[in-house]
Design a protein around this motif. Sequence first.
Motif, PDB file in Angstrom:
ATOM      1  N   VAL A   1      -5.382   0.868  25.485  1.00 27.44           N
ATOM      2  CA  VAL A   1      -6.497   1.814  25.514  1.00 27.44           C
ATOM      3  C   VAL A   1      -5.967   3.108  24.903  1.00 27.44           C
ATOM      4  CG1 VAL A   1      -7.604   0.795  27.556  1.00 27.44           C
ATOM      5  CG2 VAL A   1      -5.933   2.649  27.846  1.00 27.44           C
ATOM      6  N   THR A   2      -6.873   4.032  24.616  1.00 28.56           N
ATOM      7  CA  THR A   2      -6.430   5.311  24.058  1.00 28.56           C
ATOM      8  C   THR A   2      -6.223   6.324  25.170  1.00 28.56           C
ATOM      9  OG1 THR A   2      -8.738   5.929  23.689  1.00 28.56           O
ATOM     10  CG2 THR A   2      -7.541   4.987  21.827  1.00 28.56           C
ATOM     11  N   GLY A   3      -5.364   7.296  24.901  1.00 34.80           N
ATOM     12  CA  GLY A   3      -5.139   8.390  25.837  1.00 34.80           C
ATOM     13  C   GLY A   3      -6.287   9.395  25.790  1.00 34.80           C
ATOM     14  N   PRO A   4      -6.255  10.430  26.636  1.00 31.71           N
ATOM     15  CA  PRO A   4      -7.400  11.328  26.797  1.00 31.71           C
ATOM     16  C   PRO A   4      -7.505  12.482  25.803  1.00 31.71           C
ATOM     17  CG  PRO A   4      -5.703  11.881  28.396  1.00 31.71           C
ATOM     18  CD  PRO A   4      -5.210  10.666  27.640  1.00 31.71           C
ATOM     19  N   LYS A   5      -6.543  12.656  24.902  1.00 37.03           N
ATOM     20  CA  LYS A   5      -6.546  13.815  24.002  1.00 37.03           C
ATOM     21  C   LYS A   5      -6.171  13.420  22.582  1.00 37.03           C
ATOM     22  CE  LYS A   5      -7.004  17.196  27.128  1.00 37.03           C
ATOM     23  NZ  LYS A   5      -8.119  18.114  27.123  1.00 37.03           N
ATOM     24  N   VAL A   6      -6.597  14.243  21.631  1.00 35.71           N
ATOM     25  CA  VAL A   6      -6.132  14.157  20.241  1.00 35.71           C
ATOM     26  C   VAL A   6      -5.589  15.532  19.876  1.00 35.71           C
ATOM     27  CG1 VAL A   6      -6.769  13.801  17.824  1.00 35.71           C
ATOM     28  CG2 VAL A   6      -7.858  12.423  19.610  1.00 35.71           C
ATOM     29  N   GLU A   7      -4.404  15.554  19.293  1.00 32.97           N
ATOM     30  CA  GLU A   7      -3.836  16.805  18.781  1.00 32.97           C
ATOM     31  C   GLU A   7      -4.051  16.837  17.272  1.00 32.97           C
ATOM     32  OE1 GLU A   7       0.357  19.320  18.490  1.00 32.97           O
ATOM     33  OE2 GLU A   7       0.363  17.334  19.412  1.00 32.97           O
ATOM     34  N   TRP A   8      -4.629  17.923  16.805  1.00 35.60           N
ATOM     35  CA  TRP A   8      -4.906  18.118  15.376  1.00 35.60           C
ATOM     36  C   TRP A   8      -3.907  19.134  14.840  1.00 35.60           C
ATOM     37  CZ3 TRP A   8      -8.961  15.097  13.683  1.00 35.60           C
ATOM     38  CH2 TRP A   8      -9.763  14.543  14.686  1.00 35.60           C
ATOM     39  N   ARG A   9      -3.266  18.822  13.707  1.00 31.99           N
ATOM     40  CA  ARG A   9      -2.229  19.708  13.177  1.00 31.99           C
ATOM     41  C   ARG A   9      -2.492  20.019  11.714  1.00 31.99           C
ATOM     42  NH1 ARG A   9       1.736  20.604  16.598  1.00 31.99           N
ATOM     43  NH2 ARG A   9       3.060  21.385  14.922  1.00 31.99           N
ATOM     44  N   GLY A  10      -2.279  21.284  11.353  1.00 32.70           N
ATOM     45  CA  GLY A  10      -2.447  21.712   9.978  1.00 32.70           C
ATOM     46  C   GLY A  10      -2.347  23.215   9.882  1.00 32.70           C
ATOM     47  N   PRO A  11      -2.426  23.759   8.672  1.00 30.06           N
ATOM     48  CA  PRO A  11      -2.339  25.206   8.490  1.00 30.06           C
ATOM     49  C   PRO A  11      -3.619  25.897   8.961  1.00 30.06           C
ATOM     50  CG  PRO A  11      -2.781  24.139   6.399  1.00 30.06           C
ATOM     51  CD  PRO A  11      -2.570  23.038   7.389  1.00 30.06           C
ATOM     52  N   ARG A  12      -3.464  27.129   9.391  1.00 26.84           N
ATOM     53  CA  ARG A  12      -4.629  27.933   9.778  1.00 26.84           C
ATOM     54  C   ARG A  12      -5.158  28.654   8.550  1.00 26.84           C
ATOM     55  NH1 ARG A  12      -7.114  29.615  14.115  1.00 26.84           N
ATOM     56  NH2 ARG A  12      -5.585  28.659  15.485  1.00 26.84           N
ATOM     57  N   ARG A  13      -6.468  28.588   8.389  1.00 26.36           N
ATOM     58  CA  ARG A  13      -7.145  29.353   7.343  1.00 26.36           C
ATOM     59  C   ARG A  13      -8.280  30.089   8.014  1.00 26.36           C
ATOM     60  NH1 ARG A  13      -6.589  24.586   3.674  1.00 26.36           N
ATOM     61  NH2 ARG A  13      -4.535  24.874   2.760  1.00 26.36           N
ATOM     62  N   GLY A  14      -8.165  31.396   8.085  1.00 24.09           N
ATOM     63  CA  GLY A  14      -9.164  32.189   8.793  1.00 24.09           C
ATOM     64  C   GLY A  14      -9.078  31.922  10.282  1.00 24.09           C
ATOM     65  N   ASN A  15     -10.194  31.560  10.890  1.00 21.97           N
ATOM     66  CA  ASN A  15     -10.240  31.335  12.334  1.00 21.97           C
ATOM     67  C   ASN A  15     -10.067  29.878  12.725  1.00 21.97           C
ATOM     68  OD1 ASN A  15     -10.701  34.052  12.867  1.00 21.97           O
ATOM     69  ND2 ASN A  15     -12.913  33.817  12.602  1.00 21.97           N
ATOM     70  N   ALA A  16      -9.789  29.006  11.779  1.00 19.16           N
ATOM     71  CA  ALA A  16      -9.732  27.579  12.097  1.00 19.16           C
ATOM     72  C   ALA A  16      -8.503  26.929  11.477  1.00 19.16           C
ATOM     73  CB  ALA A  16     -10.994  26.880  11.596  1.00 19.16           C
ATOM     74  N   ILE A  17      -8.143  25.792  12.039  1.00 21.62           N
ATOM     75  CA  ILE A  17      -7.073  24.967  11.488  1.00 21.62           C
ATOM     76  C   ILE A  17      -7.697  23.998  10.487  1.00 21.62           C
ATOM     77  CG2 ILE A  17      -5.409  23.155  12.080  1.00 21.62           C
ATOM     78  CD1 ILE A  17      -5.147  24.555  14.809  1.00 21.62           C
ATOM     79  N   VAL A  18      -7.003  23.732   9.404  1.00 21.06           N
ATOM     80  CA  VAL A  18      -7.420  22.706   8.451  1.00 21.06           C
ATOM     81  C   VAL A  18      -6.553  21.482   8.742  1.00 21.06           C
ATOM     82  CG1 VAL A  18      -7.649  22.080   6.028  1.00 21.06           C
ATOM     83  CG2 VAL A  18      -8.016  24.455   6.742  1.00 21.06           C
ATOM     84  N   PRO A  19      -7.074  20.507   9.494  1.00 15.28           N
ATOM     85  CA  PRO A  19      -6.232  19.385   9.935  1.00 15.28           C
ATOM     86  C   PRO A  19      -5.727  18.529   8.782  1.00 15.28           C
ATOM     87  CG  PRO A  19      -8.265  19.492  11.219  1.00 15.28           C
ATOM     88  CD  PRO A  19      -8.421  20.413  10.053  1.00 15.28           C
ATOM     89  N   GLU A  20      -4.423  18.308   8.786  1.00 19.88           N
ATOM     90  CA  GLU A  20      -3.794  17.402   7.836  1.00 19.88           C
ATOM     91  C   GLU A  20      -3.277  16.154   8.545  1.00 19.88           C
ATOM     92  OE1 GLU A  20      -0.810  19.956   6.155  1.00 19.88           O
ATOM     93  OE2 GLU A  20      -2.213  20.788   4.677  1.00 19.88           O
ATOM     94  N   ALA A  21      -3.171  16.249   9.885  1.00 21.86           N
ATOM     95  CA  ALA A  21      -2.661  15.137  10.684  1.00 21.86           C
ATOM     96  C   ALA A  21      -3.286  15.182  12.072  1.00 21.86           C
ATOM     97  CB  ALA A  21      -1.136  15.211  10.799  1.00 21.86           C
ATOM     98  N   ALA A  22      -3.307  14.024  12.709  1.00 27.30           N
ATOM     99  CA  ALA A  22      -3.768  13.921  14.092  1.00 27.30           C
ATOM    100  C   ALA A  22      -2.781  13.049  14.857  1.00 27.30           C
ATOM    101  CB  ALA A  22      -5.165  13.319  14.161  1.00 27.30           C
TER     102      ALA A  22
END
Length: 194
Positions: free
Chosen positions: A98-119
């Motif tokens: 089964v899957t766990g309860p969270k997803v971590e999104w990783r990437g550079p920040r541009r302005g107020n948000a992250i641009v995800p390149e990986a999860a």
Amino acid sequence: MPKHLAVAITALALVLPAGAAMAAENAFTDLDLKGCAVTDSAPPDGDENGKPEPYAWRCKGYGSWNVFIAEGDLRAGVAFSRARRFEDDYHYFPKFSVTGPKVEWRGPRRGNAIVPEAAIFRYIWSVDGRKGSVLAIARLGRDATDTCVFGYVDAVANPDANALAARVADEEAVRWVCNGNSPKWYGKVGEDFR
């Protein structure tokens, strides 16, 4: 631009490795099927007239990303897409899971948000009384052809599993070529996966 500032910027560019100009940041989203939209259902096996049961869901990810979950043969399948429907292949873990309860999104920040390149997400597995968990690392590309799960970290064998998965995501995701190969293991690997 003053000459000394131009020299400093040039020197800094020579020192930093390619891709290191923007450090990766992270954000987390929940992965709880109770809060996800059902995308497919079917009657239980062997009961054509039974009430359809859900076996596929679309969960809200980070920004424009969706996380698609499917269950089949007691295994969880996961896929990432910006589309509202997913018609391509899910990535299924090879053990009952089964899957766990969270997803971590990783990437550079541009302005107020992250641009995800990986999860990064977790498969919780069990087979013949043995159980454990594995962190799966996905590259997030432009479309289904360059978005894939490319790495695993055994969360039992590696005491620093979260940090190792984050480092792999930051260093490998943008360079990885999704070509249908099986995910690569990083760090120590327990006996169940040798």
